[in-house]
Design an enzyme around this catalytic site. Structure first.
Site, PDB file in Angstrom:
ATOM      1  N   HIS A   1       0.870  -1.191   0.000  1.00 49.30           N
ATOM      2  CA  HIS A   1       0.000   0.000   0.000  1.00 49.30           C
ATOM      3  C   HIS A   1       0.901   1.234   0.000  1.00 49.30           C
ATOM      4  O   HIS A   1       1.459   1.607   1.031  1.00 49.30           O
ATOM      5  CB  HIS A   1      -0.911   0.007   1.231  1.00 49.30           C
TER       6      HIS A   1
ATOM      7  N   HIS B   1       1.670   5.317  -1.677  1.00 46.68           N
ATOM      8  CA  HIS B   1       1.308   6.505  -2.475  1.00 46.68           C
ATOM      9  C   HIS B   1       2.580   7.073  -3.093  1.00 46.68           C
ATOM     10  O   HIS B   1       3.470   7.525  -2.370  1.00 46.68           O
ATOM     11  CB  HIS B   1       0.650   7.562  -1.583  1.00 46.68           C
ATOM     12  N   LEU B   2       2.631   7.045  -4.418  1.00 44.30           N
ATOM     13  CA  LEU B   2       3.822   7.599  -5.095  1.00 44.30           C
ATOM     14  C   LEU B   2       3.558   8.969  -5.708  1.00 44.30           C
ATOM     15  O   LEU B   2       4.478   9.597  -6.228  1.00 44.30           O
ATOM     16  CB  LEU B   2       4.318   6.636  -6.182  1.00 44.30           C
ATOM     17  N   ARG B   3       2.289   9.399  -5.697  1.00 45.99           N
ATOM     18  CA  ARG B   3       1.943  10.727  -6.252  1.00 45.99           C
ATOM     19  C   ARG B   3       2.322  10.842  -7.724  1.00 45.99           C
ATOM     20  O   ARG B   3       2.496   9.864  -8.419  1.00 45.99           O
ATOM     21  CB  ARG B   3       2.606  11.859  -5.445  1.00 45.99           C
TER      22      ARG B   3
ATOM     23  N   ASN C   1      -5.081   7.339  -6.065  1.00 39.87           N
ATOM     24  CA  ASN C   1      -5.791   8.586  -5.724  1.00 39.87           C
ATOM     25  C   ASN C   1      -5.035   9.834  -6.179  1.00 39.87           C
ATOM     26  O   ASN C   1      -4.691  10.699  -5.396  1.00 39.87           O
ATOM     27  CB  ASN C   1      -6.107   8.644  -4.218  1.00 39.87           C
TER      28      ASN C   1
ATOM     29  N   LYS D   1      -8.898  -0.258  -6.050  1.00 38.19           N
ATOM     30  CA  LYS D   1      -8.985   0.382  -4.735  1.00 38.19           C
ATOM     31  C   LYS D   1     -10.292   1.151  -4.596  1.00 38.19           C
ATOM     32  O   LYS D   1     -10.589   2.029  -5.412  1.00 38.19           O
ATOM     33  CB  LYS D   1      -7.805   1.353  -4.559  1.00 38.19           C
TER      34      LYS D   1
ATOM     35  N   HIS E   1     -10.495   1.256   1.546  1.00 35.30           N
ATOM     36  CA  HIS E   1     -10.240   2.173   2.657  1.00 35.30           C
ATOM     37  C   HIS E   1     -11.509   2.117   3.513  1.00 35.30           C
ATOM     38  O   HIS E   1     -12.510   2.749   3.191  1.00 35.30           O
ATOM     39  CB  HIS E   1      -9.987   3.592   2.142  1.00 35.30           C
TER      40      HIS E   1
ATOM     41  N   HIS F   1      -4.781  -0.740   5.592  1.00 37.11           N
ATOM     42  CA  HIS F   1      -4.263  -0.011   6.769  1.00 37.11           C
ATOM     43  C   HIS F   1      -5.170  -0.110   7.994  1.00 37.11           C
ATOM     44  O   HIS F   1      -5.661   0.888   8.496  1.00 37.11           O
ATOM     45  CB  HIS F   1      -3.949   1.456   6.446  1.00 37.11           C
TER      46      HIS F   1
ATOM     47  N   ASP G   1       1.410   2.566   3.527  1.00 37.05           N
ATOM     48  CA  ASP G   1       0.579   3.763   3.363  1.00 37.05           C
ATOM     49  C   ASP G   1       1.446   5.012   3.463  1.00 37.05           C
ATOM     50  O   ASP G   1       0.989   6.063   3.912  1.00 37.05           O
ATOM     51  CB  ASP G   1      -0.571   3.815   4.371  1.00 37.05           C
TER      52      ASP G   1
ATOM     53  N   HIS H   1       3.428  14.391   1.655  1.00 35.56           N
ATOM     54  CA  HIS H   1       2.849  15.717   1.352  1.00 35.56           C
ATOM     55  C   HIS H   1       3.976  16.718   1.562  1.00 35.56           C
ATOM     56  O   HIS H   1       4.829  16.508   2.442  1.00 35.56           O
ATOM     57  CB  HIS H   1       1.710  16.045   2.324  1.00 35.56           C
TER      58      HIS H   1
ATOM     59  N   ALA I   1      -3.521  14.680   5.521  1.00 33.38           N
ATOM     60  CA  ALA I   1      -3.345  13.384   6.198  1.00 33.38           C
ATOM     61  C   ALA I   1      -2.300  12.550   5.478  1.00 33.38           C
ATOM     62  O   ALA I   1      -2.330  12.431   4.255  1.00 33.38           O
ATOM     63  CB  ALA I   1      -4.675  12.634   6.233  1.00 33.38           C
TER      64      ALA I   1
HETATM   65  O1  DOR Z   1      -3.322   9.447   5.693  1.00 33.04           O
HETATM   66  C1  DOR Z   1      -3.645   9.135   4.561  1.00 33.04           C
HETATM   67  N1  DOR Z   1      -3.076   9.706   3.485  1.00 33.04           N
HETATM   68  N2  DOR Z   1      -4.612   8.238   4.398  1.00 33.04           N
HETATM   69  C2  DOR Z   1      -5.121   7.954   3.193  1.00 33.04           C
HETATM   70  O2  DOR Z   1      -6.010   7.151   3.111  1.00 33.04           O
HETATM   71  C3  DOR Z   1      -4.649   8.666   1.992  1.00 33.04           C
HETATM   72  C4  DOR Z   1      -3.305   9.186   2.173  1.00 33.04           C
HETATM   73  C5  DOR Z   1      -2.909  10.204   1.118  1.00 33.04           C
HETATM   74  O3  DOR Z   1      -3.136   9.932  -0.063  1.00 33.04           O
HETATM   75  O4  DOR Z   1      -2.376  11.236   1.482  1.00 33.04           O
HETATM   76 ZN    ZN Z   2      -3.330   5.047   1.478  1.00 33.94          ZN
END
Ligand code: DOR
Ligand code: ZN
Length: 336
Positions: free
Chosen positions: A10, A12-14, A38, A93, A132, A166, A238, A242, A254
């Site tokens: 799980h 996130h690579l953006r 996402n 997802k 999620h 998660h 996860d 940011h 988050a």
């Molecule tokens: O804390 C989180 N950040 N939870 C998520 O489900 C998404 C993730 C994000 O994409 O920043």
């Molecule tokens: Zn996530």
């Protein structure tokens, strides 16, 4: 200490500059990762999956790393579409609408009949469903409230692999053993922190994430299944970068950024808890290989017990344990 073919189920690579800046944090040490969809807009067509995968491959350069791609769930996907995209994705997802970062296009209400055509087709095509799992209730209760939805889906689609992403509560841990087709990922940070660490003293924005860290008894339940490498549980960081400004802000985004330190801190945690190395190996790779049927690229990460001071930022993203010392360092990566 050696870990073979670590997988992050799980991640996130953006996209864009952030992708270029952080992709190697995962690609250097992991053999592969399940990549979350996402983005803005979410990854929801075959063309978008392929193009995003190519941007990831471009960002990781020479690193040996497999991005296991996912599609952003929509109840309108039909079987013909899913057949056409089957070979490009490892999972789909599902986000409840608006529950977290860039999830506005997610699902509202969980009407089984409305979801049936897509979920039945996924089940027939053996496409795992990652969820999620949070309602829009009181923030500390959201995940526990969602367990009844997991149960409804698991019962209605008994052949569909459903991964509770998660997980943060003892209720989700309990659901694992009740339904054959429920699995789970667990993050590093939820094995280490409770809400107290986030908001019990000075507010710690870099530990703020969704789902929010819960109570000590929840952490105990998560640790138990992770340390024993429960066969239905996999590591999924996860890791969700940011920019510093988005975290140290009045509306704090988050996400906890753990990719660069995940394996080192897991090694320390399993050692401190006297869990055998083979359990860590199963938690970070073997279980995921069985559950997803993936065959990761050969890569061995050699860790050594040598203090490492975590940088205060990686290209403007503050990692967990920034400026603190952790016990393990990466000594060497062996390929092949
Ligand atoms: O804390 C989180 N950040 N939870 C998520 O489900 C998404 C993730 C994000 O994409 O920043
Ligand atoms: Zn996530």
């Amino acid at each position: 200490m050696q870990l073979t073919a670590p997988l992050d189920m799980h991640l996130h690579l953006r996209d864009g500059e952030m992708l270029d800046n952080i992709a190697k944090s995962s690609a250097q040490t992991f053999s592969g990762a399940i990549i979350m969809p996402n983005l803005v807009p979410p990854v929801s067509t075959k063309e978008e999956v392929i193009a995003y995968k190519n941007r990831i491959l471009n960002a990781i350069g020479d690193e040996q790393f497999t991005p296991y791609m996912t599609l952003f769930f929509k109840p309108t996907y039909d079987k013909a579409f899913l057949e056409s995209i089957r070979d490009e994705i490892t999972a789909i997802k599902l986000y409840p609408a608006g529950i977290t970062t860039n999830s506005e296009g997610g699902v509202s209400g969980f009407d089984v009949e409305e979801l049936r055509p897509t979920l039945e087709a996924m089940s027939e095509l053996d496409i795992p469903l990652c969820i999620h799992g949070e309602t829009n209730g009181f923030v500390m209760d959201r995940e526990a409230e969602f367990v009844s939805i997991y149960e409804r889906l698991a019962t209605a689609f008994p052949k569909l692999k459903i991964i509770m992403e998660h997980i943060t509560t003892k209720e989700s841990v309990a659901a694992l053993d009740k339904y054959e087709n429920l699995y789970a990922t667990i993050t590093l940070h939820h094995l280490l922190i409770t809400l107290d660490d986030v908001a019990g003293g000075m507010l710690k924005p870099h530990l703020f994430c969704k789902p929010i860290a819960k109570r000590p008894e929840d952490k105990v339940a998560l640790l138990k299944v992770a340390l024993e490498a429960h066969p239905k549980v996999m590591f999924g960081s996860d890791s969700a970068p940011h920019p510093r400004e988005a975290k140290e802000a009045c509306g704090c985004a988050a996400g906890v950024f753990t990719a660069p330190i995940a394996l080192q801190v897991l090694a320390e945690l399993f050692e401190n808890e006297n869990a055998p190395l083979e359990n860590l190996q199963a938690f970070v790779s073997g279980n995921a290989q069985h559950i997803y049927g993936v065959k990761p690229l050969p890569k061995t990460v050699v860790l050594e017990k040598k203090p490492f001071t975590v940088p205060s930022s990686y290209n403007g993203v503050v990692p967990m344990y920034a400026d603190e010392e952790i016990a393990y360092s990466i000594k060497e990566i062996i390929y092949g």
